[in-house]
Write an enzyme that holds these catalytic residues in place. Sequence first.
Site, PDB file in Angstrom:
ATOM      1  N   SER A   6      43.792  44.831  37.960  1.00  0.00           N
ATOM      2  CA  SER A   6      44.191  46.162  37.486  1.00  0.00           C
ATOM      3  C   SER A   6      42.967  47.029  37.199  1.00  0.00           C
ATOM      4  CB  SER A   6      45.067  46.045  36.242  1.00  0.00           C
ATOM      5  OG  SER A   6      44.358  45.425  35.182  1.00  0.00           O
ATOM      6  N   GLU A  17      42.124  53.183  30.949  1.00  0.00           N
ATOM      7  CA  GLU A  17      42.928  52.001  30.618  1.00  0.00           C
ATOM      8  C   GLU A  17      43.075  51.791  29.113  1.00  0.00           C
ATOM      9  OE1 GLU A  17      43.001  48.219  32.843  1.00  0.00           O
ATOM     10  OE2 GLU A  17      41.152  48.959  33.768  1.00  0.00           O
ATOM     11  N   ASP A  77      35.521  43.979  33.093  1.00  0.00           N
ATOM     12  CA  ASP A  77      36.098  44.055  34.435  1.00  0.00           C
ATOM     13  C   ASP A  77      35.715  45.352  35.139  1.00  0.00           C
ATOM     14  OD1 ASP A  77      37.254  41.623  33.997  1.00  0.00           O
ATOM     15  OD2 ASP A  77      39.273  42.394  33.639  1.00  0.00           O
ATOM     16  N   GLY A 136      47.997  40.676  37.095  1.00  0.00           N
ATOM     17  CA  GLY A 136      48.130  39.663  36.063  1.00  0.00           C
ATOM     18  C   GLY A 136      47.508  38.336  36.412  1.00  0.00           C
ATOM     19  N   SER A 137      46.645  38.321  37.443  1.00  0.00           N
ATOM     20  CA  SER A 137      46.073  37.063  37.933  1.00  0.00           C
ATOM     21  C   SER A 137      44.869  36.596  37.136  1.00  0.00           C
ATOM     22  CB  SER A 137      45.660  37.222  39.403  1.00  0.00           C
ATOM     23  OG  SER A 137      44.627  38.193  39.522  1.00  0.00           O
ATOM     24  N   GLY A 138      44.293  37.482  36.312  1.00  0.00           N
ATOM     25  CA  GLY A 138      43.061  37.144  35.620  1.00  0.00           C
ATOM     26  C   GLY A 138      41.824  37.417  36.444  1.00  0.00           C
ATOM     27  N   LEU A 139      41.996  37.976  37.635  1.00  0.00           N
ATOM     28  CA  LEU A 139      40.861  38.303  38.494  1.00  0.00           C
ATOM     29  C   LEU A 139      40.408  39.746  38.313  1.00  0.00           C
ATOM     30  CD1 LEU A 139      41.861  36.494  41.827  1.00  0.00           C
ATOM     31  CD2 LEU A 139      40.249  35.734  40.063  1.00  0.00           C
ATOM     32  N   GLY A 140      40.922  40.425  37.305  1.00  0.00           N
ATOM     33  CA  GLY A 140      40.518  41.809  37.059  1.00  0.00           C
ATOM     34  C   GLY A 140      41.117  42.791  38.039  1.00  0.00           C
TER      35      GLY A 140
END
Length: 309
Positions: A82, A114, A126, A76-80
């Site tokens: 998952s 996904e 991503d 959930g960090s926004g860094l891709g």
Amino acid sequence: MLCATIDRYAYGALVPRADRMVTIESVDFKTTTEMSLDEEILCDGSLDLIKAAVRRFGRDGTDGYDLVLRSNAPPGSGLGSSSTMMVALTGLLAAHYGRALDEYQTARLAHAIERDDLGITGGMQDQYAATFGGFNFIEFGADRVIVNPLRVSADVVNELEHNMLLCYTGRTRRSDGVIEDQTARYEDGDADTMAALRNQKELAVEMKNALVQRRPDEFGALLHQAWTQKRRMSPKIATDFIDEAYSAARSAGALGGKVTGAGGGGYMLFYCEFRRKHRVAEVLARMGGEVTEFAFASQGLTTWSMSDA
């Protein structure tokens, strides 16, 4: 779309078993589970990303195996994180099942698991960024994706690394509905959202040109323009903390910045004048942000299949 990968990775290990059981350990979620390949694989809310990948590769042609997965970017960090984990898992399972997948096939399959199998809302950038690695300008069409690697000179990469920093807001965007709100506004033809998308597309080309033509400070200034446009797409993208942190960073010497990922939390990325970078870091730290530096990563997907327990 312009993208680059940094030194935050997803890791996976697979050890074959002599029975038909699959065990999964997620270090990030501190969770373990197991299932039998002789039974239907159900996604029940626990480690569904991993279960969906196992289900997609099927229960035939293999005995069981043990999977251990971890990432050094928080979910959930926004860094891709998952999608990067899904890419790593897709490559790992493909190697185990003896299926030869090239980069495009790996990214497409990770995206399908996904978005189609699990119905998780989002784009496909991503998966392609994580699979290919490095600096890329990616063109998304109705029926094809083209990844154009960029020849960004080593001195520009060094300049970027010296002038940029990450700030973790301490809050993920897991339940904020940011992507859903942006999607709804796009589907409704919201004028502000549509204009912001068009402007960001034009800015991506300008930012790409600034990088390959060795103008990193111009890239930093364009990053500010891109954030201004991204912010127009949904009121959920920026929080009070994000707005306050961004304003403070700009006052301290940041030329530009953005929230990584969809927004609503996670990490913020800043490009600073190097002589003022430490002041930007100090201001953000005083506000409660977790500030860190990073390096760009040129390597894409690498997998190993362990054939001996």
